[in-house]
Design a protein around this motif. Structure first.
Motif, PDB file in Angstrom:
ATOM      1  N   PRO B  77      16.479  48.788  33.163  1.00  0.00           N
ATOM      2  CA  PRO B  77      16.587  48.354  34.821  1.00  0.00           C
ATOM      3  C   PRO B  77      15.538  48.973  35.790  1.00  0.00           C
ATOM      4  CG  PRO B  77      18.476  49.997  33.895  1.00  0.00           C
ATOM      5  CD  PRO B  77      17.282  49.398  32.702  1.00  0.00           C
ATOM      6  N   GLU B  78      14.914  50.139  35.197  1.00  0.00           N
ATOM      7  CA  GLU B  78      13.854  50.848  36.206  1.00  0.00           C
ATOM      8  C   GLU B  78      12.609  50.013  36.284  1.00  0.00           C
ATOM      9  OE1 GLU B  78      15.223  52.149  33.573  1.00  0.00           O
ATOM     10  OE2 GLU B  78      16.450  53.886  34.045  1.00  0.00           O
ATOM     11  N   VAL B  79      12.531  49.109  35.788  1.00  0.00           N
ATOM     12  CA  VAL B  79      11.401  48.009  35.903  1.00  0.00           C
ATOM     13  C   VAL B  79      11.516  46.602  36.094  1.00  0.00           C
ATOM     14  CG1 VAL B  79       8.937  47.525  34.885  1.00  0.00           C
ATOM     15  CG2 VAL B  79       9.860  49.956  34.603  1.00  0.00           C
ATOM     16  N   GLU B  80      10.872  46.282  36.895  1.00  0.00           N
ATOM     17  CA  GLU B  80      11.344  44.583  36.939  1.00  0.00           C
ATOM     18  C   GLU B  80      10.658  43.629  36.302  1.00  0.00           C
ATOM     19  OE1 GLU B  80      12.250  41.883  40.711  1.00  0.00           O
ATOM     20  OE2 GLU B  80      12.099  43.891  41.236  1.00  0.00           O
ATOM     21  N   GLY B  81       9.309  43.730  36.046  1.00  0.00           N
ATOM     22  CA  GLY B  81       8.689  42.787  35.275  1.00  0.00           C
ATOM     23  C   GLY B  81       8.544  41.560  35.930  1.00  0.00           C
ATOM     24  N   ASN B  82       7.696  40.294  35.248  1.00  0.00           N
ATOM     25  CA  ASN B  82       7.822  39.079  35.861  1.00  0.00           C
ATOM     26  C   ASN B  82       8.244  37.865  35.086  1.00  0.00           C
ATOM     27  OD1 ASN B  82       5.691  39.469  34.334  1.00  0.00           O
ATOM     28  ND2 ASN B  82       4.063  39.395  35.949  1.00  0.00           N
ATOM     29  N   CYS B  83       8.647  38.449  33.724  1.00  0.00           N
ATOM     30  CA  CYS B  83       8.822  37.117  32.956  1.00  0.00           C
ATOM     31  C   CYS B  83      10.504  37.211  32.742  1.00  0.00           C
ATOM     32  CB  CYS B  83       8.423  37.251  31.626  1.00  0.00           C
ATOM     33  SG  CYS B  83       6.642  37.341  31.811  1.00  0.00           S
ATOM     34  N   GLY B  84      11.322  36.120  32.935  1.00  0.00           N
ATOM     35  CA  GLY B  84      12.658  36.198  32.792  1.00  0.00           C
ATOM     36  C   GLY B  84      13.332  35.430  31.789  1.00  0.00           C
TER      37      GLY B  84
END
Ligand code: SF4
Lengths: 459, 195
Positions: B77-84
């Motif tokens: 949860p602390e990091v969003e990333g850009n692939c879902g």
């Protein structure tokens, strides 16, 4: 077919290469020794593993039924194959039903044993071995020469040449990292295209109905988890009762090969992914027969760790291919004669019986005793008198009586001094090929003893 | 007779008639180091990098440590990333993943391995197909040895679980160790910063 002795002679003809091979394998062994020495519970685990395997072999039918029931409940399709052909047919049928023509496979001595690749290729199915060493020997159309490092007999220049030819890598570039990356790129494509992933199995857990696969490269898990069908081929002896037993076996299986404390990947597969299917094929192919041989059944405890190969002075100096068998080394020499005594009767003789193999075996198989037992069986079967037997038989009367032994000894001492060595040590004499005649002693031991005992008394 | 029956029948005929019982659990000697220290040592031996992260430092860490990673999938949860989610079912997108951030269920001190089960993985191939793997390990979840891990797992209801002990590797070409075979080229263990 050439025998082990003949193939070993061929291997030894290139002395530099034989030395290199010996040293390479010896390094494995040293790494193993260092790691094992750092594990204080090693012997406790060995004993436990050996006991667990004994227990499993004595209850194999029940454990297999339990395994099948639990795997089925997990949504896995379990198949049974009595022999190699049935195994291959089952794999082919699964592929056909799913209209699959491209398959990736990770290292599996069982599919090697069943000659699955040849079977599928003959039916227009592309099978790509994805373990780097396996891929190398697949491209080179060779057999594995080691249980864990199938291409251990090849030098980097040979791999470079092979990859230049097949993967179009730079000519002459033999850098292992460069070559490994090239294989990675080439096999990535295959992983992405493949519709089925096939693996071997290291352990099948009866109480949970799952299979465990032990690897370093990540190929087995990439293959299985990208494909819509996963197939695990498993020898019936791979069963262990409980999940917790893995706490021992996973620690025992890796040090033997090259001293690794743990594999990089220990994957536990129990259920198929949604929308895909998972199959386990339980294979007999001679294993139940070996179970029936009281002297040899214990060989079924083998977890294919390769420790006995690396430690064996004969394996190191003759190379895996000299065993002309799927499973080389000491363990191959006790398993293969059980499958075909005619074809593999030479293997139990490919040993010094030094017992090093039994000492390192993590499941305590009495390998060298079984080698010895096979020799007895094989010699009993030979009706004709061998020169060795003849010689021993004819010298029997001399050994029976002290006086005749004394006379014979005198005669031999004279003879040794008089006859020209050449008559014994020429090229055609099997005996003289690797032996020399001793220098004749001045007197017999008995005479020497009499003399020195007298000295003692005088003092 | 089916092959199944044939095999089972042959086993019953051929198996040894006397069976030993299963051995008692081993009373393992205590390792020389406490679990956290042992885990750190073994992860390094396995070729992992070890880092400590404070809760607010995540983004800076990713930016500094992985400057050339464009496709980032984060399961922490602390990091969003850009692939879902759209990545999961698509082989091509999966193959282009540069970095996966994921939490371990357990870590094993003696082997330096981490355990990730199905529940944490939207699709199983993720930790094998990414170029770089970052695993968050909480010190409370470090067990001493492998048998302690299995003591935590319920045999019934297992689906998929993986023990990972380092970046993928091979030594199949003349026994030269190459890090980065078919799986990740690097693996980093992240633990909370100790203040
Ligand atoms: S016989 Fe023992 S040492 Fe040899 S491969 Fe099998 S388990 Fe390892």
């Amino acid at each position: 077919m050439k025998s082990h002795a003949q193939l070993a002679r061929d291997f030894l003809a290139d002395e530099n290469r034989a030395d290199w091979h010996n040293e390479t394998i010896y390094t494995f062994r040293q790494k193993r020794d260092t790691t094992v020495a750092s594990i204080p519970e090693w012997e406790l685990m060995r004993q436990a593993a050996s006991d667990i395997k004994d227990h499993v072999l004595a209850n194999l039918d029940q454990y297999l039924e339990q395994f099948e029931a639990n795997a089925t409940a997990n949504g896995v399709q379990v198949h049974w194959a009595a022999d190699a052909l049935e195994h291959n047919r089952i794999v082919h049928q699964i592929l056909q039903e799913n209209r699959i023509s491209r398959v990736v496979k990770s290292k599996s001595m069982l599919t090697e044993e069943c000659k699955l690749n040849e079977y599928l290729e003959a039916r227009d199915i592309e099978v790509v071995d994805t373990d780097l060493g396996e891929r190398i020997i697949q491209l080179k159309k060779e057999m594995p020469s080691h249980l864990i490092a199938p291409a251990v007999h090849l030098k980097r220049e040979e791999v470079s040449k092979l990859f230049h030819q097949h993967l179009h890598t730079e000519k002459g570039n033999a850098d292992p990292t460069y070559l490994t990356r090239a294989a990675r790129a080439h096999l990535r494509e295959k992983f992405l295209e493949a519709e089925a992933g096939i693996t071997g199995v290291n352990f099948g857990v009866a109480e949970s109905g799952g299979v465990v696969i032990v690897t370093n490269e990540g190929n087995a898990d990439l293959g299985v988890n990208l494909a819509k069908v996963q197939i695990h081929c498993m020898g019936i002896e791979k069963i262990i009762p409980r999940l917790e037993d893995l706490g021992i076996f996973l620690r025992l299986i890796t040090p033997g090969a090259a001293g690794q404390r743990t594999a990089i990947y220990n994957a536990h597969y129990h259920k198929p992914r949604t929308g895909t299917s998972m199959h386990i094929i339980l294979v007999d192919n001679g294993r139940t027969e070996q179970l029936g041989r009281a002297d040899f059944r214990n060989s079924l405890k083998c977890i294919r760790c390769a420790a006995c190969l690396n430690t064996c002075p004969v394996y190191r100096r003759s190379g895996g291919h000299s065993y002309h068998a799927t499973i080389p080394g000491p363990i191959g020499a006790i398993l293969m004669p059980g499958k075909d005594l005619e074809a593999y009767g030479d293997l139990p003789f490919a040993s010094t019986l030094c017992g090093a193999c039994s000492d390192v075996c993590p499941v305590k198989i009495d390998i060298h005793q079984q080698l010895y037992r096979w020799r007895q069986i094989i010699l009993e079967k030979q009706h004709r008198l061998s020169p060795k037997k003849l010689l021993l038989k004819s010298s029997l009367p001399f050994f029976r009586r002290a006086s005749s032994l004394e006379t014979a000894g005198k005669f031999m001492r004279q003879l040794l001094r008089l006859i020209p060595r050449q008559s014994f040590l020429h090229q055609k004499s099997i005996w003289g090929l690797h032996r020399d005649l001793p220098d004749a002693p001045k007197q017999s031991f008995a005479a020497w003893y009499q003399q020195n005992k007298a000295h003692d008394k005088q003092r | 007779m089916t092959s199944r029956d044939k095999i089972l029948e042959a086993i019953r005929r051929n198996k040894p008639q006397v069976a030993n019982s299963l051995p008692e659990a081993i009373n393992f000697p205590d390792p020389a180091l406490p679990p956290l220290q042992l885990f750190r040592e073994r992860s390094l031996q396995n070729g992992c990098a070890l880092i400590e992260v404070a809760p607010n430092d995540w983004q800076a860490l990713i930016d500094n440590r992985y400057p050339d990673c464009t496709n980032i999938l984060s399961l922490i949860p602390e990091v969003e990333g850009n692939c879902g989610r759209e990545t999961y079912g698509d082989k091509t997108s999966l193959a282009q993943l540069d970095l996966l951030l994921i939490k371990a269920d357990w870590a094993v001190a003696d082997s330096g391995g981490i355990w990730i089960s199905d529940q944490r993985l939207p699709t199983r191939v993720l930790p094998f197909i990414v170029r770089h793997l970052l695993v968050w390990v909480h010190p409370d979840n470090i067990v001493t040895r492998l048998s302690d891990l299995y003591a935590q797992l319920e045999p019934a209801g297992q689906s998929f679980g993986i023990l990972i002990a380092g970046p993928s590797k091979t030594a199949d070409i003349e026994q030269s160790l190459v890090i980065g075979a078919h799986g990740p080229l690097s693996m980093t263990i992240a633990m909370p910063a100790i203040r």
